[in-house]
Design an enzyme around this catalytic site. Structure first.
Site, PDB file in Angstrom:
ATOM      1  N   LYS A  88      21.557   9.065   0.513  1.00  0.00           N
ATOM      2  CA  LYS A  88      20.179   9.466   0.638  1.00  0.00           C
ATOM      3  C   LYS A  88      19.667  10.727   1.002  1.00  0.00           C
ATOM      4  CE  LYS A  88      15.533   8.780   0.779  1.00  0.00           C
ATOM      5  NZ  LYS A  88      14.706   8.735  -0.348  1.00  0.00           N
ATOM      6  N   LYS A  94      11.971  16.578   7.870  1.00  0.00           N
ATOM      7  CA  LYS A  94      12.646  15.437   8.559  1.00  0.00           C
ATOM      8  C   LYS A  94      13.938  15.306   7.683  1.00  0.00           C
ATOM      9  CE  LYS A  94      12.091  11.258   8.099  1.00  0.00           C
ATOM     10  NZ  LYS A  94      12.397  10.073   7.502  1.00  0.00           N
TER      11      LYS A  94
HETATM   12  P1  NAD Z   1       4.515   5.889   6.593  1.00  0.00           P
HETATM   13  O1  NAD Z   1       4.071   6.836   7.734  1.00  0.00           O
HETATM   14  O2  NAD Z   1       3.448   5.878   5.498  1.00  0.00           O
HETATM   15  O3  NAD Z   1       4.790   4.549   7.134  1.00  0.00           O
HETATM   16  C1  NAD Z   1       5.487   4.404   8.503  1.00  0.00           C
HETATM   17  C2  NAD Z   1       4.812   3.149   9.292  1.00  0.00           C
HETATM   18  O4  NAD Z   1       5.708   3.053  10.456  1.00  0.00           O
HETATM   19  C3  NAD Z   1       3.412   3.826   9.666  1.00  0.00           C
HETATM   20  O5  NAD Z   1       2.594   2.715   9.269  1.00  0.00           O
HETATM   21  C4  NAD Z   1       3.180   3.838  11.106  1.00  0.00           C
HETATM   22  O6  NAD Z   1       2.163   3.223  11.923  1.00  0.00           O
HETATM   23  C5  NAD Z   1       4.638   2.708  11.522  1.00  0.00           C
HETATM   24  N1  NAD Z   1       5.232   3.154  12.885  1.00  0.00           N
HETATM   25  C6  NAD Z   1       5.432   4.361  13.284  1.00  0.00           C
HETATM   26  N2  NAD Z   1       6.054   4.087  14.574  1.00  0.00           N
HETATM   27  C7  NAD Z   1       6.262   2.878  14.839  1.00  0.00           C
HETATM   28  C8  NAD Z   1       6.457   2.009  15.851  1.00  0.00           C
HETATM   29  N3  NAD Z   1       7.054   2.720  17.206  1.00  0.00           N
HETATM   30  N4  NAD Z   1       6.289   0.695  15.790  1.00  0.00           N
HETATM   31  C9  NAD Z   1       5.646   0.017  14.744  1.00  0.00           C
HETATM   32  N5  NAD Z   1       5.249   0.788  13.834  1.00  0.00           N
HETATM   33  C10 NAD Z   1       5.527   2.100  13.740  1.00  0.00           C
HETATM   34  O7  NAD Z   1       5.771   6.535   6.016  1.00  0.00           O
HETATM   35  P2  NAD Z   1       6.464   6.143   4.672  1.00  0.00           P
HETATM   36  O8  NAD Z   1       6.275   7.147   3.693  1.00  0.00           O
HETATM   37  O9  NAD Z   1       6.231   4.796   4.187  1.00  0.00           O
HETATM   38  O10 NAD Z   1       8.081   6.241   5.096  1.00  0.00           O
HETATM   39  C11 NAD Z   1       8.706   5.172   5.505  1.00  0.00           C
HETATM   40  C12 NAD Z   1      10.355   5.776   5.485  1.00  0.00           C
HETATM   41  O11 NAD Z   1      10.638   5.561   4.322  1.00  0.00           O
HETATM   42  C13 NAD Z   1      10.626   7.092   6.194  1.00  0.00           C
HETATM   43  O12 NAD Z   1      11.769   7.144   6.921  1.00  0.00           O
HETATM   44  C14 NAD Z   1      10.583   8.038   4.880  1.00  0.00           C
HETATM   45  O13 NAD Z   1      11.558   8.969   4.889  1.00  0.00           O
HETATM   46  C15 NAD Z   1      11.294   6.828   3.850  1.00  0.00           C
HETATM   47  N6  NAD Z   1      10.807   7.191   2.556  1.00  0.00           N
HETATM   48  C16 NAD Z   1       9.441   7.656   2.048  1.00  0.00           C
HETATM   49  C17 NAD Z   1       9.247   7.525   0.759  1.00  0.00           C
HETATM   50  C18 NAD Z   1       7.755   7.969   0.250  1.00  0.00           C
HETATM   51  O14 NAD Z   1       7.816   8.302  -0.957  1.00  0.00           O
HETATM   52  N7  NAD Z   1       6.862   7.960   1.024  1.00  0.00           N
HETATM   53  C19 NAD Z   1      10.149   7.375  -0.140  1.00  0.00           C
HETATM   54  C20 NAD Z   1      11.533   7.093   0.245  1.00  0.00           C
HETATM   55  C21 NAD Z   1      11.865   6.888   1.649  1.00  0.00           C
END
Ligand code: NAD
Length: 295
Positions: A167, A235
């Site tokens: 990744k 990140k």
């Molecule tokens: P996001 O910020 O939209 O979602 C993360 C969620 O986690 C939020 O709803 C937040 O409230 C929750 N959260 C944070 N700390 C918490 C805790 N201690 N306990 C419970 N809930 C908690 O982020 P995202 O875009 O959904 O990304 C999530 C993961 O997927 C990341 O690691 C990101 O790098 C990866 N990712 C994102 C994408 C994208 O296009 N957004 C694509 C591939 C991978």
């Protein structure tokens, strides 16, 4: 199966929705109450705390921002978990951090896999994500039907941590090309070439990539609502350069993209979409490429 999903944000929300649509029972938890509302309306049950989710699920999925959140949540849920249960981290994380969590999980006889994803919010909604899994092959096979609820291209990459190596390598490429794509659009426009024509030329030439096809088009269409923030990009690219430093691999191009992204992060773009950073380049060059898409 009884599935728990922790972190139902931009990615985790639609991924969890696809698990639910696959006919599984779903427990959800997110530190922001609004993040689970749509899932609750579709039949998921929100847990009041991490402990009840962890003890009530056969498989717990995490989709959290990054290493610090995953480490903190894993430390809270593993003491509630025991033999027969599985923890799968689908966040983009550090290979060494997931190996540490796997060791803590093993001490409780809990199976751990790392399974980061690619394909963005669109892929999460459509259930077409690429999922790169690290961990024991037999557990990978057991969980494959669950991964298939969320993705189309599922890979068993190797042992725990290998999923995140794949990744991070992917993302360092994606963000480096996204930064170069924005520079290319702005340079071409400043030199007097219609951005639409330029997009079509490159799309059918050697400079093309998925980030040009999708990302450069989103810029021209000015569809830059945050789905992948500069914070997350910093990140990810930082985790890739950390891995290179750890392994004594000398990178030159990727740290340049990292420096650019960190400048944008420090200068008001942290919560914006990574593609929206083109605005700074437009401003500096005195041209606008956004909104020039010829529908
Ligand atoms: P996001 O910020 O939209 O979602 C993360 C969620 O986690 C939020 O709803 C937040 O409230 C929750 N959260 C944070 N700390 C918490 C805790 N201690 N306990 C419970 N809930 C908690 O982020 P995202 O875009 O959904 O990304 C999530 C993961 O997927 C990341 O690691 C990101 O790098 C990866 N990712 C994102 C994408 C994208 O296009 N957004 C694509 C591939 C991978």
């Amino acid at each position: 199966m009884k599935i728990g999903f922790i972190g139902t944000g931009n990615m985790g929300g639609p991924m969890a929705a696809n698990v639910l649509a696959g006919g599984h029972e779903l427990l959800v938890y997110d530190s922001q109450a609004t993040a689970t509302e749509a899932l609750e309306a579709s039949g998921a049950v929100r847990c009041d705390n991490l402990a009840s989710l962890a003890s009530g699920s056969e498989v717990v999925f995490l989709s959290l921002p990054g290493p610090s959140e995953v480490t903190a949540v894993a430390a809270q849920i593993l003491p509630q978990m025991s033999s027969g249960q599985t923890l799968v981290d689908m966040s983009t994380n550090s290979p060494s951090v997931v190996k540490d969590i796997a060791r803590d999980a093993r001490a409780r006889d809990v199976v751990f896999l790392d399974a980061p994803v690619s394909g963005g919010v669109r892929g999460a909604k459509k259930g077409t994500l690429a999922i790169m899994v690290g961990g024991d092959a037999s557990h990978y096979s057991r969980l494959e039907p669950l991964f298939k609820c969320m993705g189309e291209n599922i890979f068993h990459v190797g042992d725990v941590g290998a999923g995140n190596v794949a990744k991070l390598v992917n993302n360092m490429l994606a963000f480096s090309t996204m930064m170069a794509n924005a520079e290319a659009l702005v340079l071409g426009a400043k030199a007097g070439v219609d951005p639409n024509v330029l997009w079509n030329v490159v799309r059918t030439s050697s400079g093309s990539s998925m980030t040009w096809e999708g990302g450069a088009r989103a810029i021209l269409r000015d569809r830059l609502a945050p789905t992948f923030t500069v914070d997350l990009a910093c990140k990810d690219i930082g985790l890739a350069t950390d891995l290179a430093n750890e392994l004594d691999v000398d990178l030159t191009m990727v740290p340049t993209a990292e420096r650019l992204l960190k400048d944008f992060q420090a200068n008001g773009y942290a919560k914006e979409d990574v593609l929206a950073t083109v605005k700074a380049l437009e401003e500096a060059a005195g041209v606008v490429v956004r909104g020039t898409w010829d529908e």
